[in-house]
Design a protein around this motif. Structure first.
Motif, PDB file in Angstrom:
ATOM      1  N   ALA A 239       0.835  -1.205   0.000  1.00 41.38           N
ATOM      2  CA  ALA A 239       0.000   0.000   0.000  1.00 41.38           C
ATOM      3  C   ALA A 239       0.871   1.257   0.000  1.00 41.38           C
ATOM      4  N   GLN A 240       1.960   1.232   0.758  1.00 36.81           N
ATOM      5  CA  GLN A 240       2.874   2.377   0.760  1.00 36.81           C
ATOM      6  C   GLN A 240       3.442   2.620  -0.631  1.00 36.81           C
ATOM      7  N   LEU A 241       3.887   1.561  -1.260  1.00 37.09           N
ATOM      8  CA  LEU A 241       4.515   1.686  -2.578  1.00 37.09           C
ATOM      9  C   LEU A 241       3.523   2.160  -3.635  1.00 37.09           C
ATOM     10  N   ALA A 242       2.270   1.729  -3.517  1.00 40.17           N
ATOM     11  CA  ALA A 242       1.241   2.196  -4.452  1.00 40.17           C
ATOM     12  C   ALA A 242       1.056   3.705  -4.336  1.00 40.17           C
ATOM     13  N   ARG A 243       1.056   4.215  -3.091  1.00 38.71           N
ATOM     14  CA  ARG A 243       0.956   5.660  -2.879  1.00 38.71           C
ATOM     15  C   ARG A 243       2.173   6.384  -3.461  1.00 38.71           C
ATOM     16  N   TYR A 244       3.354   5.843  -3.207  1.00 40.02           N
ATOM     17  CA  TYR A 244       4.577   6.511  -3.655  1.00 40.02           C
ATOM     18  C   TYR A 244       4.683   6.533  -5.180  1.00 40.02           C
ATOM     19  N   LYS A 245       4.172   5.499  -5.821  1.00 41.70           N
ATOM     20  CA  LYS A 245       4.184   5.475  -7.283  1.00 41.70           C
ATOM     21  C   LYS A 245       3.195   6.476  -7.872  1.00 41.70           C
ATOM     22  N   ALA A 246       2.079   6.694  -7.175  1.00 41.05           N
ATOM     23  CA  ALA A 246       1.009   7.529  -7.730  1.00 41.05           C
ATOM     24  C   ALA A 246       1.289   9.021  -7.580  1.00 41.05           C
ATOM     25  N   ALA A 247       1.948   9.409  -6.497  1.00 37.75           N
ATOM     26  CA  ALA A 247       2.098  10.832  -6.188  1.00 37.75           C
ATOM     27  C   ALA A 247       3.018  11.532  -7.183  1.00 37.75           C
ATOM     28  N   ARG A 248       2.682  12.775  -7.488  1.00 41.62           N
ATOM     29  CA  ARG A 248       3.545  13.612  -8.328  1.00 41.62           C
ATOM     30  C   ARG A 248       4.391  14.554  -7.479  1.00 41.62           C
ATOM     31  N   LYS A 249       3.836  14.938  -6.312  1.00 34.97           N
ATOM     32  CA  LYS A 249       4.563  15.788  -5.369  1.00 34.97           C
ATOM     33  C   LYS A 249       4.542  15.099  -4.008  1.00 34.97           C
ATOM     34  N   ILE A 250       5.726  14.889  -3.446  1.00 38.11           N
ATOM     35  CA  ILE A 250       5.843  14.201  -2.160  1.00 38.11           C
ATOM     36  C   ILE A 250       6.648  15.074  -1.215  1.00 38.11           C
ATOM     37  N   ILE A 251       6.083  15.331  -0.045  1.00 35.98           N
ATOM     38  CA  ILE A 251       6.783  16.013   1.041  1.00 35.98           C
ATOM     39  C   ILE A 251       6.872  15.023   2.185  1.00 35.98           C
ATOM     40  N   ALA A 252       8.014  14.968   2.853  1.00 36.02           N
ATOM     41  CA  ALA A 252       8.186  13.988   3.917  1.00 36.02           C
ATOM     42  C   ALA A 252       9.067  14.552   5.021  1.00 36.02           C
ATOM     43  N   ALA A 253       8.725  14.186   6.248  1.00 38.92           N
ATOM     44  CA  ALA A 253       9.670  14.379   7.345  1.00 38.92           C
ATOM     45  C   ALA A 253      10.807  13.391   7.115  1.00 38.92           C
ATOM     46  N   ASP A 254      12.052  13.828   7.304  1.00 31.32           N
ATOM     47  CA  ASP A 254      13.151  12.919   6.971  1.00 31.32           C
ATOM     48  C   ASP A 254      13.082  11.673   7.856  1.00 31.32           C
ATOM     49  N   GLY A 255      13.272  10.531   7.224  1.00 29.29           N
ATOM     50  CA  GLY A 255      13.173   9.268   7.945  1.00 29.29           C
ATOM     51  C   GLY A 255      13.155   8.082   6.996  1.00 29.29           C
ATOM     52  N   SER A 256      12.931   6.912   7.575  1.00 27.59           N
ATOM     53  CA  SER A 256      13.077   5.655   6.852  1.00 27.59           C
ATOM     54  C   SER A 256      12.146   5.524   5.661  1.00 27.59           C
ATOM     55  N   ALA A 257      10.979   6.169   5.715  1.00 29.69           N
ATOM     56  CA  ALA A 257      10.010   6.029   4.615  1.00 29.69           C
ATOM     57  C   ALA A 257      10.604   6.462   3.288  1.00 29.69           C
ATOM     58  N   LEU A 258      11.511   7.436   3.319  1.00 27.45           N
ATOM     59  CA  LEU A 258      12.114   7.897   2.065  1.00 27.45           C
ATOM     60  C   LEU A 258      13.052   6.863   1.463  1.00 27.45           C
ATOM     61  N   HIS A 259      13.615   5.990   2.281  1.00 25.52           N
ATOM     62  CA  HIS A 259      14.426   4.895   1.721  1.00 25.52           C
ATOM     63  C   HIS A 259      13.543   3.970   0.880  1.00 25.52           C
ATOM     64  N   LEU A 260      12.333   3.714   1.361  1.00 25.45           N
ATOM     65  CA  LEU A 260      11.423   2.863   0.591  1.00 25.45           C
ATOM     66  C   LEU A 260      10.947   3.599  -0.650  1.00 25.45           C
ATOM     67  N   TYR A 261      10.583   4.875  -0.502  1.00 31.21           N
ATOM     68  CA  TYR A 261      10.167   5.652  -1.671  1.00 31.21           C
ATOM     69  C   TYR A 261      11.230   5.615  -2.757  1.00 31.21           C
ATOM     70  N   ALA A 262      12.500   5.746  -2.367  1.00 32.40           N
ATOM     71  CA  ALA A 262      13.583   5.829  -3.349  1.00 32.40           C
ATOM     72  C   ALA A 262      13.627   4.610  -4.255  1.00 32.40           C
TER      73      ALA A 262
END
Length: 405
Positions: A239-262
């Protein structure tokens, strides 16, 4: 003995290749898990003759954090079949992503199938436990592949040992083989689903995970700009990856989630990272996103101050950054992430004190960072000096005017 120019696993892994992109196949190898918790642990692989296999070590920055173990007095289990060496299995989500997946690139390059991925635990007390997100990640790389943890000394019939292709340090940008394997195989069947604007939040993680003071207020401003406030820990990896693939603009507090997004991010996506502490740790995260996604994330440092544990008064994963919303708003507007933001208000003292109480940032547990406090005091002194100088200049100007008259 290695010849000159031959890749040497006694040197740290390199994103340029070398042993980080090589694979060694061992037979009748002894797998030795750690017996004590610690950053550096005696654990790893021993050849059939008892000699150490350095290719199996986990490196962090400039040193291996698994070192040559002694040959166990007893072998607790025999593991038949052909297995892929996964290395150290971290329970911490971020370290799992960066360090426990570092050898999975070989799944895209095997000349024969394996029966599963074999790890050793980071913490001996965890035993052979495999968490859901750990098995799900491997499944997203190769569906149906078993994950096994050798919590006791084991002898493995055949073990495929890939080099460390990812990790913390220079290798954070990863080898070409690792990036290619992730891009080719990881989450390839996940369909994009979700809004075009996404904020990846840390506001529900609680005191033990560090965080951002004032994050909820920032979330309200971003929601008004059309951003979905997304709490990744409440969702499966898929579910996380589906969101990350769909978004055109992503803002994040720095943390582990950005490793998965990358791992699934694209150059056409805009990414901004709001720093939650004064630390150089974010540079590794920035490098990870830059090299995997082929884009430069907007990094926003907008801390009014930082609250650190009283017993260890320095920035760490347990500290809390207090946000300056006015700085964040202007940066996001300038970066094209929002339309407003020019007038995001700074919390007044009453709101700050209430926020500290609500978050449980109590004086017996947390104190203001000495570094920030010193900088603020110096700024306040400079402002007082400037005000005195201005008053003096006005008096002198009035006196001069009177004298001229």
């Amino acid at each position: 003995m290695r010849t000159a120019g031959e890749p040497d696993p006694l040197n740290r892994p390199s994103p340029k290749g070398g042993w980080s992109e090589e694979t060694t196949v061992l037979r009748n190898v002894t797998v030795v898990p750690p017996v004590e918790s610690g950053m550096v642990q005696a654990a790893g692989l021993l050849h059939a003759d008892g000699s150490y296999c350095p290719e199996g070590a986990l490196w962090r920055r400039h040193r291996p954090i698994t070192t040559e173990p002694d040959m166990p007095k007893e072998i607790s289990q025999e593991i038949s079949g052909r297995w892929l060496w996964g290395g150290v299995l971290w329970a911490h989500f971020g370290h799992f992503l960066v360090e426990s997946t570092a050898r999975l690139w070989a799944l895209a390059n095997l000349d024969a199938p394996v029966d599963g991925v074999l790890f050793i635990p980071k913490r001996p007390a965890v035993g052979d436990q495999v968490r859901g997100f750990q098995s799900e990640f491997v499944h997203l790389m190769q569906p149906g592949l078993p994950v096994r943890v050798a919590a006791e000394p084991s002898r493995v019939q055949e073990l495929v040992v890939p080099g460390q292709g990812f990790g913390l340090g220079e290798i954070t940008q990863a080898t070409r083989s690792y990036r290619n394997a992730i891009h080719a195989q990881f989450a390839r069947d996940i369909t994009p689903e979700g809004p075009e604007k996404l904020y990846i939040s840390r506001s529900k993680l609680g005191l033990g995970k560090g965080g951002l003071l004032g994050e909820e207020q920032m979330e309200a401003y971003l929601a008004a700009e059309g951003y979905e406030i997304f709490h990744p820990q409440e969702h499966s990896l898929s579910a996380q990856l589906a969101r990350y693939k769909a978004a055109r603009k992503i803002i994040a507090a720095d943390g582990s989630a950005l490793h998965l997004y990358a791992m699934v991010g694209r150059p056409d996506q805009k990414v901004a990272m709001v720093l939650r502490r004064k630390s150089t740790a974010h540079t590794l995260l920035t490098d990870n996103v830059r090299h995997f996604c082929k884009c430069d994330p907007l990094v926003i440092g907008a801390l009014r101050t930082e609250w650190v544990p009283k017993g260890k008064q320095r920035s760490s994963r347990l500290s809390f950054g207090e946000l300056d919303h006015s700085v964040i708003g202007r940066a996001l507007k300038a970066g094209g992430f929002i339309k407003g933001g020019k007038n995001w208000p700074v919390l007044d003292d009453a709101a700050r004190q209430q926020l500290l109480r609500d978050k449980g940032i109590k004086s017996h547990r947390f104190v203001e960072s000495p570094e920030f406090r010193k900088a603020r005091e110096e700024q306040e002194r400079a402002e007082r000096r400037a005000r005195r100088a201005a008053r003096r200049a006005r008096r002198e100007a009035r006196q001069a005017a009177q004298n001229d008259g």
